[in-house]
Write a protein that holds these residues in place. Sequence first.
Motif, short mmCIF file in Angstrom:
data_model
loop_
_atom_site.label_atom_id
_atom_site.label_comp_id
_atom_site.label_asym_id
_atom_site.label_seq_id
_atom_site.Cartn_x
_atom_site.Cartn_y
_atom_site.Cartn_z
N GLY A 24 -6.28 -3.38 7.99
CA GLY A 24 -6.23 -2.26 7.00
C GLY A 24 -6.83 -2.51 5.68
O GLY A 24 -7.47 -3.63 5.36
N CYS A 25 -6.82 -1.65 4.94
CA CYS A 25 -7.72 -1.65 3.50
C CYS A 25 -7.28 -2.68 2.63
O CYS A 25 -6.02 -2.86 2.51
CB CYS A 25 -7.58 -0.40 2.82
N ASN A 50 -13.94 2.81 6.92
CA ASN A 50 -13.38 2.49 8.22
C ASN A 50 -13.11 3.53 9.14
O ASN A 50 -12.93 4.50 8.71
CB ASN A 50 -12.24 1.42 7.73
N TYR A 93 -10.28 -0.43 12.14
CA TYR A 93 -8.89 -0.97 12.36
C TYR A 93 -8.28 -0.43 13.36
O TYR A 93 -8.43 0.62 13.84
CB TYR A 93 -8.43 -0.23 10.96
N CYS A 120 -3.00 5.07 -0.73
CA CYS A 120 -3.93 5.75 0.42
C CYS A 120 -3.41 7.34 0.46
O CYS A 120 -2.31 7.55 0.61
CB CYS A 120 -3.94 5.08 1.85
N GLY A 167 -11.55 6.16 4.78
CA GLY A 167 -11.25 5.83 6.30
C GLY A 167 -11.00 6.96 7.05
O GLY A 167 -11.01 8.15 6.58
N SER A 204 -7.78 4.71 -1.41
CA SER A 204 -8.34 5.17 -0.15
C SER A 204 -8.09 6.63 0.20
O SER A 204 -6.91 7.16 -0.18
CB SER A 204 -7.93 4.32 1.08
N ASN A 237 1.18 4.68 1.03
CA ASN A 237 0.65 5.48 1.71
C ASN A 237 1.18 7.02 1.70
O ASN A 237 2.31 7.49 1.60
CB ASN A 237 0.90 5.23 3.31
N ARG A 294 1.20 -1.30 6.96
CA ARG A 294 1.90 -0.38 7.60
C ARG A 294 3.21 -0.99 8.43
O ARG A 294 3.24 -0.94 9.62
CB ARG A 294 1.03 0.25 8.60
N CYS A 329 -2.90 -2.72 3.02
CA CYS A 329 -2.31 -1.74 4.22
C CYS A 329 -1.76 -2.36 5.18
O CYS A 329 -2.40 -2.55 6.33
CB CYS A 329 -3.25 -0.43 4.31
N ARG A 351 -2.81 -0.95 -3.35
CA ARG A 351 -3.78 0.18 -2.96
C ARG A 351 -3.06 1.53 -2.69
O ARG A 351 -1.63 1.29 -2.38
CB ARG A 351 -4.40 -0.18 -1.64
N HIS A 383 -10.32 4.22 12.15
CA HIS A 383 -9.27 4.06 12.83
C HIS A 383 -9.58 3.97 14.47
O HIS A 383 -10.14 4.85 14.66
CB HIS A 383 -7.99 4.73 12.47
N LEU A 443 -7.68 8.93 3.35
CA LEU A 443 -8.01 8.83 4.92
C LEU A 443 -8.27 10.34 5.20
O LEU A 443 -7.39 10.95 5.15
CB LEU A 443 -6.78 8.34 5.46
N CYS A 480 0.94 -1.34 -0.04
CA CYS A 480 0.04 -0.06 0.08
C CYS A 480 0.91 1.23 0.01
O CYS A 480 1.80 1.40 0.81
CB CYS A 480 -1.01 0.00 1.32
#
Length: 369
Positions: free
Chosen positions: A313-314, A209, A238, A109, A164, A139, A48, A325, A323, A107, A211, A141, A46
């Motif tokens: 995560g997504c 989602n 998440y 984000c 998110g 995504s 980010n 992380r 995702c 993905r 967090h 966020l 992912c």
Amino acid sequence: MATTGIPTKLQEQHYQISPDYVRISVAAAIELGLAPGRINGCSCNCINLLQNYPQGCAANCSYCGLARERPGLAEENSFIRVDWPLYETDLIAEKIAQKEAESSVGRVCIAQVQDHRATRDLIDMADRVHKAAPEVPISGLVTATLLDEDDLHEIKQAGVDIIGVGLDAVSEDLFLRTRGKLAKGPHRWDQHWEIVRAARRIYGPMKVNCHLIVGLGETDKEMFDMIFQLKSEQIAGYLFSFNPEPGTEMQDVPRAPLERWRRIQYVKYLIENCDLPPDALEFNDAGDLIRLAPETNSAKLAFDSGLAFMTNGCPDREGVMACNRPYGSYRPGEEYRDYPFLPDSQEREVIASQTKLNEIWDIAEQQIS
Ligand code: SF4
Ligand code: SF4
């Protein structure tokens, strides 16, 4: 406090700001070939991205490395404890397209911060990535405080398929203390829920989602009430493990004990995947989980699978978690909090010894660990 004396109109000339520039996680920079190195034991599927403005974020969440009143220049601050190098957005979009041509990107984000330009810029940045790599799921966020329903529609039209929301605090009172008025921040609990529910209507089931941070001061009961609530609304939850950032209001607050974190991961997994009912959980007056009485077999199998202990995560376009992380909630060399890969049998043994489930497990014949 990260401030700038330069008027907004001139900031674009003086600073490398969004939408033309974007911060990217080190893991994602490595994945795109923009930084040397490798991530131990897993790949980062992912990409980010984080918006960049001279003042960082104008909100003031008491645990966050980008908070307005955290000392130091915004560009020196870290977000979730790792540095985020800055690149041109168009270069990132091009690299994503190149990577997608070689092997699919799970993905992308794009994370908003609290800034008056951030919604316009999120739409612009999503549009650039989507035009360069139309197959790659994106995504957003979002910072709910900045948005209304029309924005959510526009963000979707720009190519974002999942929203998110950093709810982070799981009760209204805790939200007020860590993100809202009592933290001198702009966020409001009711408004966050309006946006979460509007996004749920516009984007669909499990396309939104929240967090949720473990360790901000919530009780176990508050955490599980939130997980049940989200499940009932087909909104994903998440988990993130609070990790104190130096220089923030909460820098001296200890992290949740590993044992508590593991139990929350496991019980959340049972709620979401094994239909664990609320009456399978018992709490003391302080809201601590003191007894877990699940249906036997599925719960035992779920523990042994190790899936409960992976990062939340997504998903990618196949529905597999993208995702992950790496190092998002622990530093290199520290114990994993969430595993960015499926833990192997040795790691699952470590997890079992950390979780100490027998202390709360209420099925005599189904001993764990
Ligand atoms: S809104 Fe997000 S980025 Fe801004 S201070 Fe709060 S948690 Fe940090
Ligand atoms: S889980 Fe990951 S991809 Fe999904 S919104 Fe959160 S940070 Fe973005």
